[in-house]
Write a protein that holds these residues in place. Structure first.
Motif, mmCIF file in Angstrom:
data_model
loop_
_atom_site.group_PDB
_atom_site.id
_atom_site.type_symbol
_atom_site.label_atom_id
_atom_site.label_comp_id
_atom_site.label_asym_id
_atom_site.label_seq_id
_atom_site.Cartn_x
_atom_site.Cartn_y
_atom_site.Cartn_z
ATOM 1 N N ARG A 1 0.849 -1.142 -0.038
ATOM 2 C CA ARG A 1 0.015 -0.097 -0.053
ATOM 3 C C ARG A 1 0.838 1.331 0.091
ATOM 4 N NH1 ARG A 1 -5.315 0.946 0.968
ATOM 5 N NH2 ARG A 1 -5.850 3.293 0.894
ATOM 6 N N THR A 2 2.114 1.263 0.747
ATOM 7 C CA THR A 2 2.790 2.535 0.829
ATOM 8 C C THR A 2 3.408 2.714 -0.548
ATOM 9 O OG1 THR A 2 3.408 1.591 3.106
ATOM 10 C CG2 THR A 2 5.133 3.353 1.979
ATOM 11 N N LYS A 3 3.603 1.678 -1.481
ATOM 12 C CA LYS A 3 4.289 1.991 -2.770
ATOM 13 C C LYS A 3 3.183 2.795 -3.643
ATOM 14 C CE LYS A 3 5.626 -2.204 -3.610
ATOM 15 N NZ LYS A 3 6.509 -3.344 -4.442
ATOM 16 N N ALA A 4 1.854 2.645 -3.349
ATOM 17 C CA ALA A 4 0.843 3.221 -4.026
ATOM 18 C C ALA A 4 0.879 4.912 -3.535
ATOM 19 C CB ALA A 4 -0.366 2.921 -3.981
ATOM 20 N N VAL A 5 1.156 5.090 -2.298
ATOM 21 C CA VAL A 5 0.955 6.304 -1.789
ATOM 22 C C VAL A 5 2.324 7.040 -2.130
ATOM 23 C CG1 VAL A 5 1.314 7.542 0.563
ATOM 24 C CG2 VAL A 5 -0.267 5.684 0.381
ATOM 25 N N ILE A 6 3.340 6.352 -2.188
ATOM 26 C CA ILE A 6 4.882 7.114 -2.902
ATOM 27 C C ILE A 6 4.542 7.520 -4.050
ATOM 28 C CG2 ILE A 6 6.961 6.500 -3.370
ATOM 29 C CD1 ILE A 6 7.439 4.544 -1.009
ATOM 30 N N ALA A 7 3.898 6.664 -5.001
ATOM 31 C CA ALA A 7 3.693 7.002 -6.333
ATOM 32 C C ALA A 7 2.646 8.116 -6.525
ATOM 33 C CB ALA A 7 3.080 5.916 -6.965
ATOM 34 N N LYS A 8 1.672 8.286 -5.766
ATOM 35 C CA LYS A 8 0.645 9.357 -5.797
ATOM 36 C C LYS A 8 1.593 10.664 -5.301
ATOM 37 C CE LYS A 8 -3.895 7.539 -5.330
ATOM 38 N NZ LYS A 8 -4.451 8.438 -6.465
ATOM 39 N N ASP A 9 2.296 10.855 -4.395
ATOM 40 C CA ASP A 9 3.048 11.643 -3.798
ATOM 41 C C ASP A 9 4.124 12.320 -5.033
ATOM 42 O OD1 ASP A 9 3.458 13.677 -1.820
ATOM 43 O OD2 ASP A 9 5.390 12.693 -1.337
ATOM 44 N N TYR A 10 4.639 11.236 -5.545
ATOM 45 C CA TYR A 10 5.604 11.622 -6.776
ATOM 46 C C TYR A 10 4.964 12.216 -8.072
ATOM 47 C CZ TYR A 10 10.237 10.439 -4.930
ATOM 48 O OH TYR A 10 11.453 10.196 -4.335
ATOM 49 N N ALA A 11 3.680 11.745 -8.063
ATOM 50 C CA ALA A 11 2.796 12.262 -9.108
ATOM 51 C C ALA A 11 2.796 13.935 -9.007
ATOM 52 C CB ALA A 11 1.485 11.760 -9.156
ATOM 53 N N ARG A 12 2.705 14.338 -7.667
ATOM 54 C CA ARG A 12 2.501 15.956 -7.451
ATOM 55 C C ARG A 12 3.834 16.453 -8.032
ATOM 56 N NH1 ARG A 12 1.342 17.496 -1.677
ATOM 57 N NH2 ARG A 12 2.987 16.030 -1.238
ATOM 58 N N LYS A 13 5.072 15.772 -7.886
ATOM 59 C CA LYS A 13 6.260 16.380 -8.442
ATOM 60 C C LYS A 13 6.697 16.197 -9.919
ATOM 61 C CE LYS A 13 11.212 15.685 -7.339
ATOM 62 N NZ LYS A 13 12.350 14.793 -6.541
ATOM 63 N N PHE A 14 6.275 14.921 -10.320
ATOM 64 C CA PHE A 14 6.656 14.418 -11.654
ATOM 65 C C PHE A 14 5.755 15.238 -12.661
ATOM 66 C CE2 PHE A 14 8.837 10.165 -11.237
ATOM 67 C CZ PHE A 14 9.874 10.785 -10.578
ATOM 68 N N ALA A 15 4.370 15.252 -12.321
ATOM 69 C CA ALA A 15 3.415 15.792 -13.102
ATOM 70 C C ALA A 15 3.783 17.142 -14.015
ATOM 71 C CB ALA A 15 1.887 15.822 -12.842
ATOM 72 N N PRO A 16 4.241 18.127 -13.101
ATOM 73 C CA PRO A 16 4.558 19.493 -13.712
ATOM 74 C C PRO A 16 5.694 19.511 -14.753
ATOM 75 C CG PRO A 16 4.274 19.679 -11.433
ATOM 76 C CD PRO A 16 4.215 18.097 -11.580
ATOM 77 N N MET A 17 6.302 18.338 -14.694
ATOM 78 C CA MET A 17 7.644 18.103 -15.550
ATOM 79 C C MET A 17 7.112 17.442 -16.714
ATOM 80 S SD MET A 17 10.609 16.626 -12.936
ATOM 81 C CE MET A 17 10.927 17.233 -11.091
ATOM 82 N N GLY A 18 6.123 17.041 -16.900
ATOM 83 C CA GLY A 18 5.465 16.075 -18.210
ATOM 84 C C GLY A 18 5.668 14.598 -17.973
ATOM 85 N N ILE A 19 6.081 14.197 -16.492
ATOM 86 C CA ILE A 19 6.277 12.795 -16.257
ATOM 87 C C ILE A 19 5.054 12.180 -15.763
ATOM 88 C CG2 ILE A 19 7.764 10.954 -15.138
ATOM 89 C CD1 ILE A 19 9.751 13.531 -14.915
#
Length: 271
Positions: free
Chosen positions: A166-184
């Motif tokens: 479950r934690t891995k999914a939480v990490i992915a959602k958190d990184y989405a906030r960082k990655f999305a503005p970069m286009g990732i």
């Protein structure tokens, strides 16, 4: 509007745990789309795909021995793979050592591999993925996890596997906030039971998959488990691989930060 085709030929993907199981089918699916693949495992043979004749456009797979609990191993693999193919377009975080005993030792080992291994992989690949986005690409990260982290269906109470999937999914959602503005883009696939086939090696030897071994030894339990799945069957590994290909392609260009169960609706049935 993009045609309904992956158009992934010439891309380069990293796949952890790519020598067997679900990871092996993911590598094959990417090769079939013309994607060059750098895959790692703790002890790969190196010839896992030498007999695979489904690769297109000259795509090839390169093996590396990597311990995902070792940050240096991951970083060195990422940089070596980027040099080999000149770029990184997709990352599939598939490997999990399945530490599930209710012991402090397994909690610590699982944390180093499943959690810090994932964080290290994301941080190490970030500059390469950002470069692809700036060049007009649509770089993608897919995190493979399990519905065990959502429905708490494992018999071991207090297992690190349950918590950290479950934690891995939480990490992915958190990184989405960082990655999305970069286009990732980054998304998570929690899986239900998946049928992984046995492997016939180039020398003719057969290696039984963990799923096939478990099914053989627990046939009655498997029948009862399949009956509880609304689709009345377990997933085939290539069905998971197909979703990975979709998320790697521009067909999913507006999907980011999502958690997409691939479980035959068992998670809905358990609500």
């Amino acid at each position: 509007m993009h045609p309904f085709a992956s158009n992934l030929s010439g891309n380069h993907a990293l796949v952890t745990g790519g020598s067997k199981g679900i990871g092996r089918l993911i590598v094959q699916a990417l090769l079939a789309e013309g994607v060059n693949v750098s895959y790692c495992a703790r002890s790969p043979r190196g010839d896992e795909f030498s007999a695979f004749n489904g690769a297109t456009d000259g795509a090839r797979a390169v093996a590396s021995a990597v311990d995902i609990a070792n940050p240096s191993d991951i970083k060195n693999w990422v940089e070596k793979s980027a040099r080999e193919f000149g770029k990184i377009d997709c990352v599939v975080a598939n490997a999990s050592p399945l530490f599930h005993d209710v012991t402090p030792e397994h909690w610590e080992k699982s944390f180093r591999a499943d959690i810090m291994g994932l964080v290290t992989l994301l941080d190490a690949t970030e500059p390469h993925l950002k470069e692809r986005a700036e060049a007009g690409g649509s770089p993608s990260v897919v995190v493979i996890t399990s519905i065990a982290g959502y429905e708490l269906i494992l018999p071991m109470i207090g297992s690190p596997y349950t918590s950290f999937t479950r934690t891995k999914a939480v990490i992915a959602k958190d990184y989405a906030r960082k990655f999305a503005p970069m286009g990732i883009r980054i998304n998570t696939l929690p899986l239900g039971m998946v049928n992984t086939p046995n492997i016939t090696h180039p020398d003719g030897s057969v290696e039984w998959s963990s799923f096939q071994t478990f099914k053989k030894d627990n046939s009655e339990w498997m029948k009862e488990a399949e009956a509880k799945i609304p689709l009345k069957r377990v997933a085939e590994a290539d069905e998971v691989a197909n979703v990975v290909v979709f998320l790697a392609s521009r067909l999913s260009s507006y999907i980011c930060g999502a958690t997409i169960p691939v479980d035959g609706s068992i998670s809905a049935a358990l609500l």
